[in-house]
Structures are given as C-alpha cells and as structure tokens.
Design a protein around this motif. Structure first.
Motif, PDB file in Angstrom:
ATOM      1  N   GLY A  15       0.849  -1.196   0.000  1.00 59.07           N
ATOM      2  CA  GLY A  15       0.000   0.000   0.000  1.00 59.07           C
ATOM      3  C   GLY A  15       0.877   1.235   0.000  1.00 59.07           C
TER       4      GLY A  15
ATOM      5  N   VAL B 250       4.942  -1.714  -2.483  1.00 52.82           N
ATOM      6  CA  VAL B 250       4.106  -2.180  -3.595  1.00 52.82           C
ATOM      7  C   VAL B 250       2.691  -1.650  -3.447  1.00 52.82           C
ATOM      8  CG1 VAL B 250       5.472  -4.306  -3.792  1.00 52.82           C
ATOM      9  CG2 VAL B 250       3.333  -4.348  -2.488  1.00 52.82           C
ATOM     10  N   ASP B 251       2.051  -1.458  -4.583  1.00 50.96           N
ATOM     11  CA  ASP B 251       0.628  -1.091  -4.578  1.00 50.96           C
ATOM     12  C   ASP B 251       0.003  -1.636  -5.839  1.00 50.96           C
ATOM     13  OD1 ASP B 251      -1.933   0.389  -4.647  1.00 50.96           O
ATOM     14  OD2 ASP B 251      -1.043   1.536  -3.006  1.00 50.96           O
ATOM     15  N   ARG B 252      -1.226  -2.117  -5.724  1.00 51.07           N
ATOM     16  CA  ARG B 252      -1.865  -2.612  -6.951  1.00 51.07           C
ATOM     17  C   ARG B 252      -2.279  -1.449  -7.844  1.00 51.07           C
ATOM     18  NH1 ARG B 252      -6.614  -5.316  -3.709  1.00 51.07           N
ATOM     19  NH2 ARG B 252      -7.698  -3.473  -2.982  1.00 51.07           N
TER      20      ARG B 252
ATOM     21  N   SER C  65     -11.825   9.678  -1.126  1.00 46.89           N
ATOM     22  CA  SER C  65     -11.476  10.318   0.142  1.00 46.89           C
ATOM     23  C   SER C  65     -11.424  11.816  -0.095  1.00 46.89           C
ATOM     24  CB  SER C  65     -10.101   9.839   0.604  1.00 46.89           C
ATOM     25  OG  SER C  65      -9.629  10.631   1.683  1.00 46.89           O
TER      26      SER C  65
ATOM     27  N   HIS D 267      -9.730  15.335   1.587  1.00 47.93           N
ATOM     28  CA  HIS D 267      -8.273  15.421   1.732  1.00 47.93           C
ATOM     29  C   HIS D 267      -7.817  16.629   2.533  1.00 47.93           C
ATOM     30  CE1 HIS D 267      -9.382  17.711  -1.847  1.00 47.93           C
ATOM     31  NE2 HIS D 267      -9.970  16.592  -2.271  1.00 47.93           N
TER      32      HIS D 267
ATOM     33  N   VAL E 133      -0.912  -7.664  -3.958  1.00 51.15           N
ATOM     34  CA  VAL E 133      -0.511  -8.788  -3.102  1.00 51.15           C
ATOM     35  C   VAL E 133      -1.707  -9.717  -2.936  1.00 51.15           C
ATOM     36  CG1 VAL E 133       0.136  -9.435  -0.753  1.00 51.15           C
ATOM     37  CG2 VAL E 133       1.277  -7.512  -1.881  1.00 51.15           C
TER      38      VAL E 133
ATOM     39  N   ASP F  58      -2.420  -1.165   3.649  1.00 50.35           N
ATOM     40  CA  ASP F  58      -3.317  -1.435   2.523  1.00 50.35           C
ATOM     41  C   ASP F  58      -4.766  -1.085   2.826  1.00 50.35           C
ATOM     42  OD1 ASP F  58      -3.102  -3.519   4.351  1.00 50.35           O
ATOM     43  OD2 ASP F  58      -3.386  -5.113   2.885  1.00 50.35           O
TER      44      ASP F  58
ATOM     45  N   SER G  12     -19.202   7.359   0.551  1.00 45.86           N
ATOM     46  CA  SER G  12     -18.572   6.304   1.335  1.00 45.86           C
ATOM     47  C   SER G  12     -19.139   6.294   2.752  1.00 45.86           C
ATOM     48  CB  SER G  12     -17.065   6.538   1.398  1.00 45.86           C
ATOM     49  OG  SER G  12     -16.413   5.443   1.989  1.00 45.86           O
TER      50      SER G  12
ATOM     51  N   ARG H 106     -11.445   5.523  11.526  1.00 47.14           N
ATOM     52  CA  ARG H 106     -12.442   6.299  12.245  1.00 47.14           C
ATOM     53  C   ARG H 106     -13.295   7.062  11.250  1.00 47.14           C
ATOM     54  NH1 ARG H 106      -8.926   6.955   9.822  1.00 47.14           N
ATOM     55  NH2 ARG H 106      -7.162   6.802  11.220  1.00 47.14           N
TER      56      ARG H 106
ATOM     57  N   PHE I 289     -14.920   9.749   8.997  1.00 44.36           N
ATOM     58  CA  PHE I 289     -14.180  10.859   8.373  1.00 44.36           C
ATOM     59  C   PHE I 289     -14.663  12.220   8.833  1.00 44.36           C
ATOM     60  CE2 PHE I 289     -16.844   8.370   5.406  1.00 44.36           C
ATOM     61  CZ  PHE I 289     -18.010   9.123   5.507  1.00 44.36           C
TER      62      PHE I 289
ATOM     63  N   ALA J 195     -11.993  14.402   9.874  1.00 45.45           N
ATOM     64  CA  ALA J 195     -10.912  14.555   8.876  1.00 45.45           C
ATOM     65  C   ALA J 195      -9.527  14.299   9.484  1.00 45.45           C
ATOM     66  CB  ALA J 195     -10.976  15.944   8.231  1.00 45.45           C
TER      67      ALA J 195
ATOM     68  N   ILE K 121      -5.688  11.148   7.306  1.00 49.75           N
ATOM     69  CA  ILE K 121      -4.399  11.355   6.638  1.00 49.75           C
ATOM     70  C   ILE K 121      -3.351  11.754   7.682  1.00 49.75           C
ATOM     71  CG2 ILE K 121      -3.169  12.756   4.926  1.00 49.75           C
ATOM     72  CD1 ILE K 121      -5.914  13.012   3.444  1.00 49.75           C
ATOM     73  N   THR K 122      -3.743  12.684   8.565  1.00 50.78           N
ATOM     74  CA  THR K 122      -2.821  13.097   9.631  1.00 50.78           C
ATOM     75  C   THR K 122      -2.443  11.895  10.491  1.00 50.78           C
ATOM     76  OG1 THR K 122      -3.708  15.346   9.628  1.00 50.78           O
ATOM     77  CG2 THR K 122      -2.593  14.619  11.636  1.00 50.78           C
TER      78      THR K 122
END
Ligand SMILES: Cc1cc2nc3c(=O)[nH]c(=O)nc-3n(C[C@H](O)[C@H](O)[C@H](O)COP(=O)(O)OP(=O)(O)OC[C@H]3O[C@@H](n4cnc5c(N)ncnc54)[C@H](O)[C@@H]3O)c2cc1C
Length: 393
Positions: A8, A30-32, A41, A43, A123, A153, A258, A282, A284, A287, A290-291
């Motif tokens: 992720g 790695v990330d898909r 999301s 931001h 993965v 991820d 979402s 948690r 959103f 907000a 991200i933090t």
C-alpha cells in the motif's frame, strides 16, 4: 531478501517506506494501483499533518500544487458560529491537496529515498512460516521475502485479514457521506456545519475549486441513495446563507460516497505490522485519517528502526508503537464517534459553545481541538474550560 515490504503506497505506506529507506533499510513498496491516481477520500490535512510534511521536506511540493493554505476553521451550529485559527506558530495552516497530487508526491518521495517501488503489484497472499510472516506473493506469482511485512493497505486490508489482526473498540459505520467539487464557491475557510442528523464541510482545494462533503446517519443510507443531490441540497437549506452560495456555484465532478467502519486493530505480530487505515479507522467527520496515517508512519518507522537495528527486542519496540498510537489517537477517536452520532449537542456543550462565542482566543482553542493540535483531555480539563468561558484560556 528485503528488510521491509510495505503493502500500500498512499498516506501511510509511502511515508513509512520513505522513512525506512532514508535510514538505510532495504524497502520494497508495492501497490496494486498506479500513480498518479485518485481514491475515494476527501483530503483536508490538519496542521499536525502539515507539520509532518514539513519535517519530511515535502511541504513545498504540496504547496506548489497550488492548493491554498487554510488558516481559519468555522463551526456553524445553527444559532452560533465559532471561528478560529486551527494551527500553531510553527504550523499555522491546513491544506487540502487533491489525492492524485498528494499521493504521487508521497510515492515519489519514497522512491527518491531509495525504496524500490512497484506499482500495479497486487498482493494476493501473505507468506507465513512457523507462525511468522516472511513475505508476500504478488498476483503474477512473484514471491518477495522480508524481515517484516507491513500492511498499509487501507480499510479492506488483506494483510490484516491474513494475520487475523484482532479488532478492539470497534463500532459499525455511523454516517454515510457524499462529496464533490464546485467552482464559483469561493472560501478561504474550512467551514463545518452541524445540524441534528446532518453535517457538512467545505474546504478550498486545487484549481480554484471547493470541496463539499455532506452526510447523514448510516441508518438513512438506503433512504437517500437514489437522490443524493436532492438530499444534500435539502441539507444545505438548513443553513440558508450557505444554500444560497452553493446554488450560485457549479458542480464540476460526479459525487463520490462512502461510509467507513470504526475500529482499532492490534497492529503487530511476528513478522508483520499495520499502519494507517489497515490498523485504525475512524469516521471521516473529523478529517483525521491522513494526519493519523502520517503520524503513525513516523511512530512505526522509529519502532521498526529500533527492532531491525537491534537496539530493542521486536515485541518491545512494536508494543511501544501500539501504545503510542493508541495514547494519541484513542481520545480523538472517541470524540469522533461522538460527533459522528450527529446528535444535537448536550446541555454542557451548548453552554460551552455559548460561553466561548465571540471570544477569539477561546474560539482559536476550539479550532485547535478540532484540528487535533490540542488533545481532548487538555481542552476539556475543568480549569481550561473555565478559563475559556471566562475569556482567559
Ligand atoms: C469519504 C471519505 C472522506 C475522507 N476525508 C478525509 C479528510 O478530509 N482528511 C483526512 O485526513 N482523512 C480523510 N479520510 C480518511 C483517509 O482517506 C484515510 O484515513 C487515508 O486515506 C488512509 O491512508 P492509508 O494509506 O492507510 O490507506 P489508503 O489511502 O486506503 O491506501 C491503501 C492503498 O493500499 C493499496 N492496496 C490495498 N490492498 C492491496 C493489495 N492487496 N496489494 C497491493 N496494494 C493494495 C490500495 O491500492 C491503496 O492504494 C476520508 C475517508 C473517506 C472514505
């Protein structure tokens, strides 16, 4: 053989890989997904998250995307609005860079630090030998091995599922929300609106656009699913001045929606660790995700450095990571669950908000509580509350 494989590569995984690589650990990220790419999301990055970008030397790049600094938060409760500064002298602003811009800056920073980045790498299996995670298998059958595998991820973490990470303090989704972007809706403020059973927020972002996210209790998901725009506009009418502003604006993107479950997961075990939403999610409404991802990436990088570098036994170092994460995040988590219940404020809250309305230092303190600068225990300490209400915080 890598020291670490990070699965992720967004807000949690890329900073972790960058920090490990900067300390000389052989790190595979790695990330898909491939980058740049968007994700569902909004931001808003509060000043403590912006501080982390500054510590890592990435803030200039984020600012250079053109997303404006946000130095004012307002909280409209209907009869009363509080407005104050959310940051500190060192980190006065929030920013809301679009995720396709932010996440690309983060993944490039990991690569620049020396992490090996493989995009388009999904993965499919976590490798376990004698109860210890030893690597991953990608969708193309490729095996990669490491001393530790980190799941960054996200909420549907396959790493967390594979290691059966136990959840605690978990609560099902409380809200459902939808967001989009508008032109001709100027603001220099992160505006939050609370009404019983409804909440929405507004923030300026890149390209002179304004992000608006609004929602209602999760129990009403089915009731409004087929008329999201209509229900949002009816919601905005609860603040007539805002409704008038958005009627004059133009929506330039589709709605994305979402709802997220709330949980902590035990974030480590033999050969594995979790960071970001894979370990802690948690609602959103505050907000914070991200933090949180940024700050937990720093904590986990320190713990893994101590464990992989041999200065601290693995279990002790990682237990310290869990304790540090939970001590910081749990009080904000509980506050978030309270706000996400979308209940009318109780008598105590009404009194507090009424008492601090119009007193700038107290409103600044309220903004700093909501931006995560001030811990709830500090803000709600009786002597602090008394000082706020008296105008001497
Ligand atoms: C509607 C909504 C609004 C939000 N608004 C805000 C906000 O304003 N401010 C804020 O701070 N937070 C907000 N959040 C929360 C924020 O989005 C998350 O907390 C944050 O993205 C967590 O980052 P992460 O790196 O842990 O996970 P993610 O961003 O989910 O990234 C996980 C990555 O892992 C990859 N991945 C998953 N499985 C695999 C696999 N098997 N193999 C390879 N790769 C894999 C995915 O492709 C993805 O790129 C919001 C969330 C939602 C849903």
């Amino acid at each position: 053989m890598h020291d670490a494989i990070v699965v992720g590569a967004r807000c949690a995984g890329s900073p972790l890989a960058m920090l490990l690589a900067r300390r000389g650990y052989r790190t595979l990220l790695v990330d898909r997904a491939t980058f740049p790419s968007d994700t569902v999301s909004t931001h808003v990055i509060h000043p403590p998250g912006v501080s982390a970008l500054g510590r890592w030397g990435l803030l200039d790049q984020v600012v250079a995307t053109g997303c404006p600094p946000v130095g004012r938060y307002s909280f409209d409760f209907g009869p009363i609005t509080l407005a104050g500064a959310p940051g500190t002298t060192d980190s006065p602003y929030a920013y809301a860079p679009r995720r396709q811009l932010l996440d690309k800056i983060l993944v490039d920073a990991a690569a620049a630090a020396g992490a090996e980045v493989r995009e388009g790498f999904g993965v499919e299996e976590v490798l376990v030998e004698d109860g210890v995670v030893t690597g991953v298998r990608g969708g193309n059958g490729q095996l990669e091995r490491a001393r530790v595998v980190i799941g960054a991820d996200g909420r549907n973490s396959m790493v967390a599922r594979a290691v059966q990470a136990a959840a605690y303090e978990d609560v099902p989704a409380l809200t459902v929300a939808y967001y989009s972007y508008w032109s001709n809706l100027p603001t220099d403020t992160f505006e939050a609106y609370s009404r019983p059973g409804r909440g929405w927020a507004v923030c300026p972002t890149n390209d002179d656009l304004t992000l608006v996210i609004g929602g209602w209790p999760h129990a009403e998901l089915a009731a409004h699913r087929d008329d999201v725009e209509g229900e949002l506009m009816r919601t905005f009418e609860l603040a007539p001045a805002f409704a008038e502003r958005i009627r004059d604006a133009e929506r330039v993107a589709k709605f994305a929606g979402s709802s997220v479950p709330n949980y902590f997961r035990v974030p480590y075990g033999p050969g594995w660790a979790l960071v970001g939403d894979s370990g802690y999610s948690r609602d959103f409404i505050t907000a914070q995700g991200i933090t949180d991802a940024f700050l937990d990436a720093e904590l986990l990088a320190d713990a893994l450095d101590a464990a992989l570098g041999g200065s601290t036994p693995y279990d002790d170092a990682l237990a310290g990571y869990q304790a540090g994460r939970d001590a910081r995040a749990m009080p904000v988590y509980r506050m978030t669950l309270g706000i996400a219940s979308l209940q009318p404020p109780d008598e105590q809250m009404i009194q507090l908000v009424s008492a601090i309305a119009g007193k700038q230092p107290a409103m600044d303190a309220f903004a700093r509580l909501n931006s995560g600068v001030t811990a709830p225990a500090e803000f709600f300490a009786p002597e602090h509350v008394a000082g706020l209400a008296g105008g001497v915080p």
